[in-house]
Write an enzyme that holds these catalytic residues in place. Structure first.
Site, PDB file in Angstrom:
ATOM      1  N   HIS A   1       0.866  -1.279   0.001  1.00  0.00           N
ATOM      2  CA  HIS A   1      -0.028   0.293   0.085  1.00  0.00           C
ATOM      3  C   HIS A   1       0.680   1.193   0.021  1.00  0.00           C
ATOM      4  CE1 HIS A   1       0.893   0.863   4.238  1.00  0.00           C
ATOM      5  NE2 HIS A   1       0.803  -0.675   4.469  1.00  0.00           N
ATOM      6  N   ASP A   2       0.427   2.179  -0.690  1.00  0.00           N
ATOM      7  CA  ASP A   2       1.107   3.611  -0.608  1.00  0.00           C
ATOM      8  C   ASP A   2       2.396   3.886  -1.386  1.00  0.00           C
ATOM      9  OD1 ASP A   2      -1.297   5.084   0.746  1.00  0.00           O
ATOM     10  OD2 ASP A   2      -0.752   3.496   2.053  1.00  0.00           O
TER      11      ASP A   2
ATOM     12  N   GLY B   1       4.982  -1.074   2.735  1.00  0.00           N
ATOM     13  CA  GLY B   1       4.027   0.023   2.452  1.00  0.00           C
ATOM     14  C   GLY B   1       4.988   1.525   2.511  1.00  0.00           C
TER      15      GLY B   1
END
Length: 270
Positions: A120-121, A138
């Protein structure tokens, strides 16, 4: 005309471009956009929040847009963006973002090899290559034309600069500045990425400038602040000089370490 198998499962709300190929047993959820000329192969799963560009190849077993493996995630509406011309090989996983950045991004013309994971991200630039089974935690940032070799990993919030080369089986715990090679355990500076810079059409003079800058930063016995001051005073403005300076100055967790006396091989490094 698109070529879509009747054995694929495609939500009626999914937006499918022209000349798209979707093979049997692929799964496309509703909040998905797929650009023209993209090929989604058998058993790939494209989940809600996925925005796929044009002429993207997604191989069997890949999962794009799964929810983040982050306990702070509470179902916020986030996305994954895959740039035009990118190739996603077998069993790659790319998770969508959290409220930290709201999206995970892969740039154009990237190659993400089998079993790699992009959490994520993460934000990857254009022309990035992730080798087999590379694992990005992440919030990792990867610059244009960076190459991360197989079975390497990067911990949360690390940055890997443009035109870098990270050796296989490496662990990225600190930021890796642009134009360099990172290797060993713990990871340290292993010279400039001369081959990569030559392939990217950097001139011999520009490559030498980059090498001279990194000699001040990594080979001479300067503390980082003194090295940056010396670089600013010794080299006139250039995009490459300022890219290096800006990257190092903006590092929140510090950059990879200097090679030790026994590890360094200055002649080969430059």
């Amino acid at each position: 005309m698109s070529k879509i198998s009747s054995l694929a499962h495609i939500h009626p709300d999914a937006k499918i471009g022209d000349n798209v190929t979707i093979d049997p047993f692929a799964v496309i959820n509703g909040e998905v956009s797929i650009g023209d000329g993209t090929h989604v192969m058998s058993h790939a799963v494209i989940m809600d929040g996925s925005i796929i560009g044009k002429k993207v190849s997604i191989y069997p077993g890949a999962v794009i847009g799964a929810t983040p493996q982050d306990l702070k995630f509470v179902g916020e509406k986030t996305t994954v963006e895959i740039g035009d011309g990118t190739t996603i090989r077998e069993c790659v996983t790319v998770n969508r973002g959290t409220k930290e950045k709201w999206k995970t991004v892969l740039g154009k013309n990237c190659l993400i090899m089998a079993y790699a994971h992009v959490a994520h991200d993460c934000v990857l630039g254009d022309n990035v290559i992730l080798g087999n089974a590379v694992q990005l935690a992440g919030h990792v940032e990867v610059g244009n034309f960076a190459i991360i070799s197989g079975l390497s990993g990067a911990v949360q919030f690390t940055r890997i600069g443009a035109h870098t080369y990270v050796a296989g089986h490496a662990v990225v715990r600190k930021d890796v500045p642009p134009y360099v090679k990172g290797a060993r355990e713990p990871m340290s500076f292993a010279g400039i990425n001369k081959v990569g810079l030559q392939r990217a059409k950097f001139s011999p003079e520009k490559i030498q400038e980059i090498a001279d800058i990194y000699k001040i930063l990594f080979i001479e016995k300067n503390i980082t602040s003194a090295a940056l001051e010396k670089i600013e005073g010794s080299f006139p403005f250039s995009p490459e000089r300022d890219t290096i300076l800006d990257f190092v100055k903006s590092s929140k967790i510090g950059i990879i370490k200097r090679p030790s006396k026994t590890e360094s091989d200055d002649d080969k490094a430059f």
